[in-house]
Each structure stands twice: as structure tokens, then as C-alpha cells.
Write a protein that holds these residues in place. Structure first.
Motif, short mmCIF file in Angstrom:
data_model
loop_
_atom_site.label_atom_id
_atom_site.label_comp_id
_atom_site.label_asym_id
_atom_site.label_seq_id
_atom_site.Cartn_x
_atom_site.Cartn_y
_atom_site.Cartn_z
N TYR A 208 0.86 -1.19 0.00
CA TYR A 208 0.00 0.00 0.00
C TYR A 208 0.89 1.23 0.00
N ASN A 209 0.77 2.07 -1.03
CA ASN A 209 1.53 3.30 -1.06
C ASN A 209 0.98 4.31 -0.06
N THR A 210 1.76 5.36 0.19
CA THR A 210 1.35 6.43 1.09
C THR A 210 -0.01 6.99 0.67
N TYR A 211 -0.87 7.20 1.63
CA TYR A 211 -2.22 7.74 1.45
C TYR A 211 -3.23 6.70 0.94
N GLU A 212 -2.77 5.51 0.54
CA GLU A 212 -3.72 4.55 -0.05
C GLU A 212 -4.74 4.08 0.97
N ILE A 213 -4.29 3.79 2.19
CA ILE A 213 -5.22 3.37 3.23
C ILE A 213 -4.97 4.06 4.56
N ALA A 214 -3.93 4.88 4.62
CA ALA A 214 -3.55 5.51 5.90
C ALA A 214 -2.95 6.89 5.64
N PRO A 215 -2.84 7.74 6.67
CA PRO A 215 -2.27 9.08 6.51
C PRO A 215 -0.81 9.03 6.05
N TYR A 216 -0.31 10.18 5.61
CA TYR A 216 1.06 10.29 5.09
C TYR A 216 2.09 9.79 6.11
N ALA A 217 1.89 10.12 7.37
CA ALA A 217 2.87 9.77 8.40
C ALA A 217 3.06 8.26 8.53
N THR A 218 2.07 7.49 8.13
CA THR A 218 2.17 6.03 8.23
C THR A 218 3.19 5.48 7.25
N GLY A 219 3.33 6.15 6.11
CA GLY A 219 4.26 5.69 5.09
C GLY A 219 3.72 4.50 4.31
N ILE A 220 4.63 3.78 3.71
CA ILE A 220 4.27 2.61 2.90
C ILE A 220 4.04 1.41 3.81
N ILE A 221 2.98 0.67 3.55
CA ILE A 221 2.69 -0.57 4.28
C ILE A 221 2.91 -1.73 3.32
N GLU A 222 3.80 -2.63 3.69
CA GLU A 222 4.15 -3.76 2.82
C GLU A 222 4.23 -5.04 3.64
N PHE A 223 3.70 -6.12 3.09
CA PHE A 223 3.85 -7.42 3.74
C PHE A 223 3.89 -8.51 2.69
N ASN A 224 4.30 -9.69 3.11
CA ASN A 224 4.56 -10.80 2.19
C ASN A 224 3.74 -12.02 2.60
N ILE A 225 3.18 -12.70 1.60
CA ILE A 225 2.47 -13.96 1.85
C ILE A 225 3.29 -15.09 1.24
N PRO A 226 3.80 -16.02 2.05
CA PRO A 226 4.62 -17.12 1.52
C PRO A 226 3.89 -17.92 0.45
N PHE A 227 4.65 -18.48 -0.49
CA PHE A 227 4.06 -19.26 -1.58
C PHE A 227 3.24 -20.44 -1.06
N ASP A 228 3.69 -21.05 0.04
CA ASP A 228 2.94 -22.20 0.57
C ASP A 228 1.51 -21.82 0.93
N ASP A 229 1.31 -20.58 1.39
CA ASP A 229 -0.04 -20.12 1.73
C ASP A 229 -0.80 -19.63 0.50
N ALA A 230 -0.07 -19.03 -0.45
CA ALA A 230 -0.73 -18.38 -1.59
C ALA A 230 -1.01 -19.32 -2.76
N LYS A 231 -0.24 -20.40 -2.90
CA LYS A 231 -0.31 -21.24 -4.10
C LYS A 231 -1.72 -21.74 -4.46
#
Length: 239
Positions: A208-231
């Protein structure tokens, strides 16, 4: 028996011919500038073959760079190339100084990219664009581009998944885990997938880029879903 022998030979030749015509897509970091450039630095990966697949990938990457350098409404862009967009960015600064000669502000733009995943069926590229045009703070935006390796065409986020609602369910769980120690004011009942989703060696990136779901101060929100869960929910690179 003889007929089967000729059939086998024909199959072998077909396989050899197919392998020779399957040109791999390799990337090289490419720097862009222009004759009168003062403020823009661009280093992006471009495919290094003359195939239609490579041309399609490169066109999409360049278009994203042109978009990142656009000042004002995107629909008003006149740039037909990265070099022209660099010239336009510099000209906009010249126009700004003409209107506000007392300003000491200098503009800047930095765009960097990398190939973050490459497999037989999908290629993911990340582009990070930082621009500062005299506001209170600069703008940082990360774009994740996914390409069909067979055609070079951009893949829409919805086309990445065989069951997008199922993926959304597990994505929400990983999202909640990633922000559990952060003090964020979010409406967690209306979870939405981000605009930027991509592949990495560790799994599926959601960003999620800045402002996409939260105020500017929050910055970028990034997380990862392992392939075993996503496949179970993926269309590409399932195995």
C-alpha cells in the motif's frame, strides 16, 4: 515400425526447433537522461532482446516512468518517450521559477527499478519513484508490474488469482499480523487488496503506497504472503 521411427524423429526435431526459438528474456539496467536535464535521474531494467515480448515489457515500463514524471493531470501528458518526459519535467521547473523567481526550491526526481521475480510464466518488476516539486515533502510511490512471460503483456491484479476472494481472506490475516504492533487508524472491517501486488522469491508482495489506506505519516505498508499459503489461489508459478 518404420512409421513410428519417422514419427519419433519428427518429434525430436520439433522439440529442438521449439527450444531454439524460445528466446529467454534478460534484463539490463538502463540509464535515461536528456540534453538539458538537471534534476532527473532514472535507472530502470529493460529487456534486452528484439522480440515482441521484450518490446511489450519495455513499453509498459517506460510508460510507467513517463507517468511518474507527469506534472498535473495524467490525461494532459504529451510525452511520447522517457527522454521527452525528462525534458518536460525540467521545463516545468523553468516555468515555476519564471512565475516565482524568489523561490529557492529545486526540484528533483529519482526513479529506480529492478526485476524482483522471473519465472517461466511470469516476470515481476518493481519501480520506485521519488519526486519533489516544491511541496512540504516529496512524493514516494512504488509500482509493481507483473508481465506474462509468454506474451510480455501486463497482467491485471485480478488475473493473478484463480480465487481472488479466497486469496483476499488469507491476505487479510497476513495484513492483520503485519500491523499488529503498529498504532494505525484503519477500518479493518472493509479490507481491500492494494493496488500493487507482485511476486518475489519469498512469495506474494502486497504493498500500500502512502495515502492509499492511511495518513502520510504512516508511510508505505508492505507485507509478504509465503508461496505455501498463496499457491492454492495463484494462476502463475503454482509449482
Amino acid at each position: 515400425m518404420l512409421k513410428n521411427k519417422y514419427l519419433l524423429i519428427a518429434c525430436v526435431f520439433y522439440m529442438l526447433f521449439s527450444c531454439k526459438t524460445d528466446v529467454p528474456i534478460n534484463f539490463t539496467e538502463t540509464n535515461f537522461t536528456s540534453e538539458n536535464n538537471q534534476f532527473v535521474e532514472i535507472n530502470i531494467p529493460l529487456a534486452q532482446t528484439e522480440s515482441d515480448v521484450a518490446k511489450s515489457i519495455n513499453t509498459a515500463i517506460k510508460n510507467q516512468v513517463i507517468k511518474a514524471l507527469q506534472i498535473g493531470e495524467l490525461n494532459n501528458s504529451t510525452a511520447k518517450s522517457v527522454e521527452e518526459s525528462i525534458e518536460n519535467f525540467n521545463q516545468e521547473f523553468t516555468n515555476f521559477i519564471s512565475d516565482f523567481p524568489e523561490s529557492a526550491q529545486e526540484w528533483e526526481a529519482q526513479i529506480d527499478g529492478e526485476v524482483i521475480f522471473k519465472a517461466q510464466d511470469i516476470i515481476s518488476v518493481s519501480l520506485t519513484a521519488y519526486t519533489n516539486t516544491g511541496g512540504a515533502h516529496g512524493s514516494l510511490n512504488i509500482s509493481l508490474l507483473n508481465f506474462d512471460a509468454a506474451t510480455g503483456k501486463l497482467i491485471d491484479n485480478n488475473a493473478l488469482f484463480s480465487d481472488i476472494e479466497g486469496f483476499k481472506t488469507i491476505a487479510k490475516k497476513h495484513f492483520e499480523t503485519s500491523i499488529k504492533d503498529k498504532d494505525l487508524l484503519l477500518d479493518r472491517e472493509t479490507f481491500q487488496l492494494p493496488e500493487n501486488i507482485g511476486y518475489s522469491d519469498d512469495g506474494i508482495i502486497l504493498l500500500y503506497n502512502t495515502y492509499e489506506i492511511a495518513p502520510y505519516a504512516t508511510g508505505i505498508i508492505e507485507f509478504n504472503i509465503p508461496f505455501d499459503d498463496a499457491k492454492p489461489y495463484l494462476v502463475f508459478n503454482r509449482f
